[in-house]
Structures are given as structure tokens and as C-alpha cells.
Design an enzyme around this catalytic site. Structure first.
Site, PDB file in Angstrom:
ATOM      1  N   GLU A   1      36.808  21.061 -21.230  1.00 51.24           N
ATOM      2  CA  GLU A   1      35.399  21.387 -20.992  1.00 51.24           C
ATOM      3  C   GLU A   1      35.093  22.629 -21.817  1.00 51.24           C
ATOM      4  O   GLU A   1      35.441  23.744 -21.427  1.00 51.24           O
ATOM      5  CB  GLU A   1      35.163  21.641 -19.495  1.00 51.24           C
ATOM      6  CG  GLU A   1      35.335  20.414 -18.626  1.00 51.24           C
ATOM      7  CD  GLU A   1      34.225  19.394 -18.805  1.00 51.24           C
ATOM      8  OE1 GLU A   1      33.150  19.757 -19.323  1.00 51.24           O
ATOM      9  OE2 GLU A   1      34.432  18.223 -18.432  1.00 51.24           O
TER      10      GLU A   1
ATOM     11  N   CYS B   1      28.116  27.854 -19.756  1.00 54.10           N
ATOM     12  CA  CYS B   1      28.459  26.992 -20.900  1.00 54.10           C
ATOM     13  C   CYS B   1      27.324  26.072 -21.308  1.00 54.10           C
ATOM     14  O   CYS B   1      27.223  25.680 -22.464  1.00 54.10           O
ATOM     15  CB  CYS B   1      29.726  26.189 -20.607  1.00 54.10           C
ATOM     16  SG  CYS B   1      29.594  25.191 -19.124  1.00 54.10           S
TER      17      CYS B   1
END
Length: 434
Positions: free
Chosen positions: A211, A245
Site C-alpha cells: 500500500e 496517502c
């Protein structure tokens, strides 16, 4: 002294082989216990995140605790269904045979978590590993030491080491753990470190979910509702001091509406954080190294909004930069801070080329009600996931798998996707001898 993690992984593999973690009820009990720990330690979590990142209570309750609890509830509700073997069709050429797919856990999982949402991004994958029936080692980030220590106490005091274990430490600890032969690795962090993890995993052919991040654009077309666009871009960008993110990394605004959009983003910042954003109330940048990196971007382009900073408090106020170009330092890598560059485009095709010619972003946001523009952008740009007329909320639903593509990562999780990620689906053809 560096601990010998070989012994820990062997113990976890031995415990896995007892078959205990495969019982659905055992997994459900563990998930409920994790959820109860979140509730009983709520104040400790609030305190740790305040100490590490100056994270406001409301944000912690929503993004760090609430999301995890909701996800665990969803898993508990659906786990029996997910883990039941499924019979599928068999071709007529295989007469007398039946076919089924059995979900089985990989075995021992390693979860390496980041510092920006240090509870959510540690416990969501851990819950996925548990739901699928694995044992797990969790390595929290050393950059949020209070939270890391709290997670270690919460997990290590309440579960046996051979089942779930938190290992604390610096980079050397992660490096040492990556040398061990885990059955699955789940990593959240930067693209650069993601490459190191993938390389280490390749030595043991260990399947991996990465990720990662990247420069996620918010494209604002000329027909956009600018009030809503400004509010949602500011909300997604400046929460957690931009250390998210999937935060919009930069805005690509149609040249006709750019100035109005910047004015409205300024308004949205004032409405949320007040006329003068206070260092004592706003999230801090995680470290001096990160602060210095961000501070160097403040003279890129022209300062349109904000710009105040205080290194002693690791504080940078929500900032908007105008007249920025793709050659500027701020546009080279993911910003991961409360600085929002605004660039412009004339034609939709130009905006598409601009994004498509760069590494694939984790998220993309488009503000437009024009169906043709929406189709054009969605069909011609590869990105992890995203939203139309919104930011970041696609990652808060159990029904949408969340993950990246290309430089922004591989694999996905959340909801059923978390279970699937930590599960091997074993195909069986069963033939009768009659």
C-alpha cells in the site's frame, strides 16, 4: 541487541499448524477481543496520538478508532459466509465429479505499518489477517513511539506471542523481520521502501500487498461546483496536516476557474481552522526531517494562502501555492504535508495526458458533473481508486477494495478484500470412483 526473529516465526508457524486459528469461532472471538481493546483503551489511543502527532480528538475517534471498529463489526457479521467452501460448476467432460473452492489462510503474516494513521493502518490489516485465520507479527512505526508502545502493550498483554505479536524497533528491526520466511507480507509506506520490501519478499517468493502513495491529483473542471469542490479538497488535503496517502497531492484546475477556486479553498480553510491556524490545535508534521523537506517547498511558485511555520513545534499551516510548474521541487515526489500546489489546464485531453504520463497515482479526484468528462478521465487514466465530486471517502467504505496500481502499490484490502488478501483460494476437483 537484535532479537532472533527466527524463533518467533517458527513458534507462529507451529501454532498455525495446530489448526486453532482456522476455526471460524476462534477468529470471531479474536476480532471481538481486538474491538473491545479499542474501546477500553480509547483514552490511551487519544493520548498517544496527541503526543505523537498532536492529532485532534475528533479526528482520532473518527479515522483511527471508528473506522477500525466498523470494519471489525463488518468482518464478524460476514465471516462465516466468507470462510465457507463454495461449490462451483464442473464441465460436462468431467462427469461424476464436483468442484469446489476452499478459502484457507496463508499461515504466518507480517504487517509493517506506517506512522501517519498509526492505529488504523496497523489494526485494519491485522484484523484482515486474523479474519482469514493467520497468525501475525505487527511492526508499528518507530516515528510514532507512543502509539507503537501502546499497540505493543495492547496486543502482547492480551494474546499469546505465537498467535499475535507486536515487535517494536527502528529500521533494522523491519530489515531483520523481512529476512524471515513469512507466508504473507503486508506493507504500508512509501514507494521507495515498498521496492525494498518487494525485493526482500522475492527471495522467499512471499506474496505481498504493497500500500504505497504517489502524487494523487484533484482535477477541477470548469463546470464544477466550486464551493463544494473547495470544501472537499481542503478537507481531504489538510486533515492530519496533509499526511494522508490518499490526500489530494495537487490540484489541476481549468484555467478559467483557477483563481476563484483558490479564493474558495482559502475560505474553506478559514471556516475549518479559524482565521489564524494555531500550532497547538493543528496536527504536527511527524519529524524534523519531514518538516525540513516540506519547508523547502514553501518558496516554490507563489504563496497564495498560508505559509506560516514553526520548526520548534513541527508546525506548517495549511498552504496553497499558485503558479507552480511540474519542474518545481514540490512536484517531484509525493508531498505528504499541508502544502497544496495548484496547476492549470485548458482542455480535458491535456489534463488526462498530464496525469497519464506520470507514475500511476494511488487516488484521483475529479470535480465535474459532465458525464463525458467523467468517462474520459476514468477510462483514460490508470489509478488505484478515487472519487467524483469528493475526496478520500472511497477508502472509508467496506464495499470498495482499497489499493494502488503500478508505483502506488499492488493488492487491496478493506471489507471482504481484507479477507481475500490474506486468503489462498484452494481449488479442488473431487471425483467419485463409483
Amino acid at each position: 541487541m537484535m532479537e532472533n526473529y527466527q524463533e518467533l516465526t517458527q513458534k507462529q508457524k507451529s501454532f498455525f499448524r495446530t489448526g486453532e486459528t482456522k476455526h471460524t469461532q476462534y477468529r470471531i472471538d479474536t476480532l471481538n477481543k481486538l474491538k473491545d481493546l479499542m474501546t477500553t483503551h480509547e483514552q490511551d489511543i487519544l493520548d498517544a496520538l496527541k503526543a505523537d502527532l498532536n492529532k485532534p480528538e475528533g479526528e482520532t475517534k473518527r479515522a483511527e478508532i471508528g473506522l477500525v471498529v466498523a470494519e471489525i463489526n463488518y468482518m464478524v457479521e460476514n465471516l462465516v459466509n466468507w470462510s465457507t467452501p463454495e461449490e462451483v460448476d464442473t464441465p460436462s467432460t468431467h462427469e461424476g465429479a464436483t468442484s469446489f473452492i476452499t478459502p484457507e489462510p496463508y499461515g504466518s503474516a507480517l504487517v509493517i505499518a506506517p506512522w501517519n494513521y498509526p492505529v488504523q493502518l496497523a489494526l485494519l490489516p491485522l484484523a484482515g489477517a486474523v479474519a482469514a485465520g493467520n497468525t501475525a507479527v505487527l511492526k508499528p512505526s518507530e516515528l510514532t513511539p507512543n502509539t507503537s508502545n501502546l499497540l505493543a502493550n495492547m496486543i502482547n498483554d492480551n494474546f499469546s506471542r505465537e498467535y499475535l505479536c507486536v515487535v517494536e524497533g527502528e529500521v533494522e528491526t523491519s530489515t531483520a523481520l523481512l529476512k524471515e520466511d513469512f507466508d504473507y507480507i503486508f506493507f504500508t509506506g512509501s514507494t521507495g521502501v515498498g521496492r525494498i520490501v518487494a525485493e526482500a519478499a522475492a527471495k522467499n517468493l512471499t506474496p505481498t500487498t504493497l500500500e504505497l502513495g504517489g502524487k494523487s491529483p484533484a482535477i477541477v473542471h470548469e463546470d464544477a461546483d466550486l464551493n463544494e469542490a473547495a470544501k472537499r479538497i481542503a478537507g481531504g488535503k489538510f486533515a492530519n496536516a496533509g499526511q494522508t496517502c490518499v490526500a489530494p497531492d495537487y490540484v489541476l484546475a481549468h484555467s478559467r476557474i483557477k483563481d476563484s477556486l483558490i479564493a474558495k479553498i482559502k475560505e474553506a480553510i478559514t471556516n475549518t481552522y479559524g482565521e489564524n491556524v494555531s500550532a497547538s490545535d493543528y496536527n504536527h508534521v511527524v519529524s524534523e526531517r519531514h518538516f525540513d523537506r516540506l519547508y523547502n517547498f514553501l518558496d516554490n511558485g507563489d504563496m497564495a494562502v498560508g505559509g506560516r511555520s514553526d520548526r520548534s513545534q513541527l508546525f506548517i499551516e495549511p498552504t496553497v501555492l499558485d503558479n507552480v510548474s511540474f519542474e518545481d521541487p514540490v512536484m517531484q515526489d509525493e508531498i505528504f504535508g499541508p502544502i497544496l500546489p495548484v496547476l492549470t489546464y485548458e482542455e480535458t485531453s491535456q489534463a488526462i495526458d498530464t496525469v497519464a504520463n506520470r507514475p500511476k497515482p494511488l487516488a484521483l479526484y475529479l470535480f465535474s458533473d459532465d458525464q463525458e468528462v467523467q468517462d474520459d478521465v476514468l477510462n483514460n487514466i490508470s489509478f488505484g481508486g478515487g472519487a467524483i465530486n469528493d475526496t478520500i471517502n472511497h477508502m472509508t467504505t467496506h464495499y470498495l477494495p482499497f489499493g494502488g496500481v503500478g508505483d502506488s502499490g499492488m493488492g487491496a484490502y478493506h471489507g471482504k478484500a481484507s479477507f481475500d488478501t490474506f486468503t489462498h483460494f484452494k481449488s479442488i476437483l473431487k471425483r467419485s470412483n463409483k
